[in-house]
Design a protein around this motif. Sequence first.
Motif, short mmCIF file in Angstrom:
data_model
loop_
_atom_site.label_atom_id
_atom_site.label_comp_id
_atom_site.label_asym_id
_atom_site.label_seq_id
_atom_site.Cartn_x
_atom_site.Cartn_y
_atom_site.Cartn_z
N PRO A 114 1.80 4.46 1.73
CA PRO A 114 1.61 5.09 3.05
C PRO A 114 1.16 6.54 2.91
CG PRO A 114 3.74 3.96 2.89
CD PRO A 114 3.19 4.04 1.50
N ASP A 115 0.36 6.99 3.89
CA ASP A 115 -0.11 8.38 3.88
C ASP A 115 1.05 9.37 3.92
OD1 ASP A 115 -2.69 7.44 3.84
OD2 ASP A 115 -2.95 7.56 6.02
N SER A 116 2.17 8.95 4.51
CA SER A 116 3.31 9.86 4.67
C SER A 116 4.07 10.11 3.38
CB SER A 116 4.28 9.30 5.73
OG SER A 116 4.75 8.03 5.34
N VAL A 144 3.14 11.18 0.25
CA VAL A 144 2.21 11.80 -0.70
C VAL A 144 2.91 12.21 -2.00
CG1 VAL A 144 0.63 12.60 1.07
CG2 VAL A 144 2.57 14.03 0.43
N VAL A 188 -4.33 3.51 -3.42
CA VAL A 188 -3.69 3.04 -2.19
C VAL A 188 -3.08 1.65 -2.35
CG1 VAL A 188 -4.07 2.45 0.22
CG2 VAL A 188 -5.20 4.46 -0.76
N THR A 224 0.84 -1.20 0.00
CA THR A 224 0.00 0.00 0.00
C THR A 224 0.88 1.25 0.00
OG1 THR A 224 -0.14 0.00 2.42
CG2 THR A 224 -1.89 -1.15 1.20
#
Length: 358
Positions: free
Chosen positions: A180-182, A184, A219, A178
């Motif tokens: 990661p949100d960090s 971007v 994602v 996936t």
Amino acid sequence: MANSIVLVAAQAPVPNDDIERRRVLHLNEPITSSTAGCTVQWKCVDERLTGKCIEYHNDQWFEVIPTVTGHYFVNISAQRCRDTRGVQLVVLTGEPCQPKTYQVLTCASLGSQDDVFVTLDGLRAGQRYLLNVDGYLHDYCSFQLTVSDKPQGVPALVPPNVASVVPTVSPIVNLQWTLPDSLVGTSQFRVLRRELTEFRSAERNTQPVRRTTYGAAGVAYTYQETLDKPGRYLYQIVAEGTDSQPPVLVQQRWVAYSHLMPMQRDTALRYLQVPLGQYKAGAKLSVVATDAASGRVMGNRQIIKQKKIEQISLLPVVLLQQQGVQKVRVRITQTYGPGQPPTSDELTLVVPAPSSSQ
């Protein structure tokens, strides 16, 4: 294609084998060097500061003094080594050859000859930093080194323990990961693969980050491939983005593919055993196994000898059989401590022939 073996002839060490003649590095200036012929100034190092990360064998010294405070990267590339394992790197502060003043910033054992980078966060302008480069487990390597404001290669992170992977008879590899949100700023993922005995990783796949019509990033990602021969393969998934976001390893995973599954439940039958009864408890041992016929490195371990341990399991017998290995030469190096030269023993182990129960 078979790996080429790099033979390193005996040669004089580089001048910066001596810490007093350490080589000064300038930002973004690549230098080339070699660990061949280098020795250790035991009074100038202390293995207790780096734990299991490093054992000194043939080190050399560098120095860098940043002119601007900030984040930097040590890029190591163009490695050519006698074995598979590459070099080790320690970065520290303190007075040269005064280990009591040292503070270790980072320590990395590469374990391959891939192009990698080590991140150095928050270096201060005008501060002297010492870099120590050593051949991993007695390996002899030429290499290129650069202290830069931009990373090159993949992050130098320790992979999972290959001994823990369970072999499978299926050649199909399925990877899932996936975003990661960090991360971007990620624009693409690269899938890299290296068989345990290979020198470098190869790129197997590249996937751009998917975007919706509203610009949102996808994602979940997958990749599948079929292995064409047995072996133990390390997969690395690297997220790459803009210059402000260095490449990031989002997944590392070993896959072991075997035509024959070992059916025995006795560990002594499933793994090649290395006797250690002659060594005292607490002895610091480096065990390196090679194919006796070709000299190819098959595996290695660094251990502390335990009182009741008379032998260790080193290599899966079934994988040795599949690769046609008939004899394994084992070199056991015992390190006593600073100022005392290591001693080595060698023995040859016979790989049992395949049986009908396998």
